[in-house]
Scaffold this active site. Sequence first.
Site, PDB file in Angstrom:
ATOM      1  N   ILE B  18      38.217  38.649  48.439  1.00 45.38           N
ATOM      2  CA  ILE B  18      39.082  39.739  47.976  1.00 45.38           C
ATOM      3  C   ILE B  18      38.709  41.054  48.667  1.00 45.38           C
ATOM      4  CG2 ILE B  18      39.664  41.167  45.957  1.00 45.38           C
ATOM      5  CD1 ILE B  18      39.416  38.612  44.224  1.00 45.38           C
ATOM      6  N   SER B 147      38.094  41.718  35.504  1.00 44.26           N
ATOM      7  CA  SER B 147      38.522  40.321  35.564  1.00 44.26           C
ATOM      8  C   SER B 147      39.431  40.003  34.388  1.00 44.26           C
ATOM      9  CB  SER B 147      37.289  39.415  35.511  1.00 44.26           C
ATOM     10  OG  SER B 147      37.667  38.083  35.183  1.00 44.26           O
ATOM     11  N   TYR B 160      29.134  36.621  32.771  1.00 43.38           N
ATOM     12  CA  TYR B 160      30.144  37.184  33.675  1.00 43.38           C
ATOM     13  C   TYR B 160      31.157  38.045  32.919  1.00 43.38           C
ATOM     14  CZ  TYR B 160      34.016  37.287  37.029  1.00 43.38           C
ATOM     15  OH  TYR B 160      35.033  37.694  37.860  1.00 43.38           O
ATOM     16  N   PRO B 190      41.839  40.918  38.290  1.00 42.50           N
ATOM     17  CA  PRO B 190      42.528  39.781  38.918  1.00 42.50           C
ATOM     18  C   PRO B 190      42.444  38.547  38.030  1.00 42.50           C
ATOM     19  CG  PRO B 190      40.682  40.595  40.276  1.00 42.50           C
ATOM     20  CD  PRO B 190      40.530  41.153  38.900  1.00 42.50           C
TER      21      PRO B 190
END
Lengths: 250, 252
Positions: B18, B147, B160, B190
């Site tokens: 990315i 995210s 995460y 994303p």
Amino acid sequence: MGKLDERVIIVTGGAQGIGRAFSMRFAEEGARVVIADINGPAAEKTAAEIGEAGGEAIAVPTDVSDHESTEAMAQAVLEKWGRIDGLVNNAAVFQRPQITRGTVEEITAEEWDRVMAVNVRGPFLCCRAVLPHMKARGYGKIVNISSGTFFSGRSSTQYVASKGAVVGMTRTLSREVGDFNITVNSIAPGSTASDPERDESNYQGRVPDRSIKRVERPEDLAGAGVFLMSSDSDFMTGQTMIVDGGAALN
Amino acid sequence: MGRLDDRVIIVTGGAAGIGRAFADGFVREGASVVLADINGEQAERSAEEIRQAGGQALGLTVDVSDQAQTETMVAETLSRFGKVTGLVNNAAIAIRVRHTRAPLEEIPLDEFDRMLAVNLKGVFLCSRAVLPHMKEQGYGKIINMSSGTFFNGRENLVHYVASKGGVIAFTRVLAREAGPSGIRVNSIAPGLTASETEEHSLEEFAVRIPNRAIKRIEVPEDLVGAGIFFMSAESDFISGQTLAVDGGVVVH
């Protein structure tokens, strides 16, 4: 070369204020713009200004709360240009005297219905009018104008409820039409100095809440409009983007 | 004429995936880019490819969790290009870096610490390193990569997802703190994106498709438009926001 070359975009309420800022910028980026406004002469004036600046625009007098009027709007655009790439559902009632700034008890049922008819039924009908064409083509970009007041709750109930409904409509419609490559997103502006009758001193109240401490102007929203009308946002749908100088944080 | 003419943008984790897609997009729009990556060789290779194609690029070896290295990153950027307009905090332990996928009690403590050190402290340190210069110039654009997993609470990834939630909180606070200095701070979330990787097959990226409004695999290029938008003057009245770019899984 513009970001919106060849695209045909309808902007409801496009004659004045925020809608006008969208229309002017879209034309600068190469789009052919349809000014769909209940105020026909004002729509003609904005379309003419775009023409004088070298852009392409037509005025289509439209009452977004009226089913036949929205169908006629889509039909007029297809007859003129043969396609509809984008729709900005911007037409709304939000200023006095149409909107009472007051508590629930001070808002009449009639006013409630009138606000919902324009602010919620309007986007519904306009989407309904353009969707058959967009689906047949397999592409489309819809932007619904919500409001930062949906996040802050700082306005009167009839207006804020209508703008919350716009976010709900955005989310559901995005899922319904994704298979046709139609994206549906929302922009939530802050309090914007869009009324030519009131100077910027009337819009200072929200400045202290913002990260960027100045009055919001219609032009501040144009960039987000171009982004959401362009292919740059083709994998983004169902979202609400607050453009208010960082007051409400979403 | 590009929308990022004369802008200098640092992309952490910019060597591949990315980050590299962002860098290529920024260069197309006229920016000079700094590819800051823990894999310095790959960063330099990518920078060389951009230069070969006529763009301006610098590759740097940077561990974003190391304060001294983030300061060197900014110093080298200033020495090469004279300014920093934008920072994309993209470096993270994510799909391209091996990590444990397991319930909370099976996540090794050192891995939790490392995840937070790179994904959250890295954002803090890189922002800290660019802020004095951006404040002085009275303008700056920062994008923090969050995210979609923050919104849907993806299981077996608590380290995460916690780090990416922290990124959104960080975005909001810094937006308010740095707004008066002309600095805009936003976040992009994303969906599961098919970044090039040796460990994952394309099929693995297909698992999220049924949840999406737009039913296909997400690729790095899908994020580039949003990146350009947030790095350009077009978004100058937007700050503190998180934009989900995931084909319409999360509706935010």
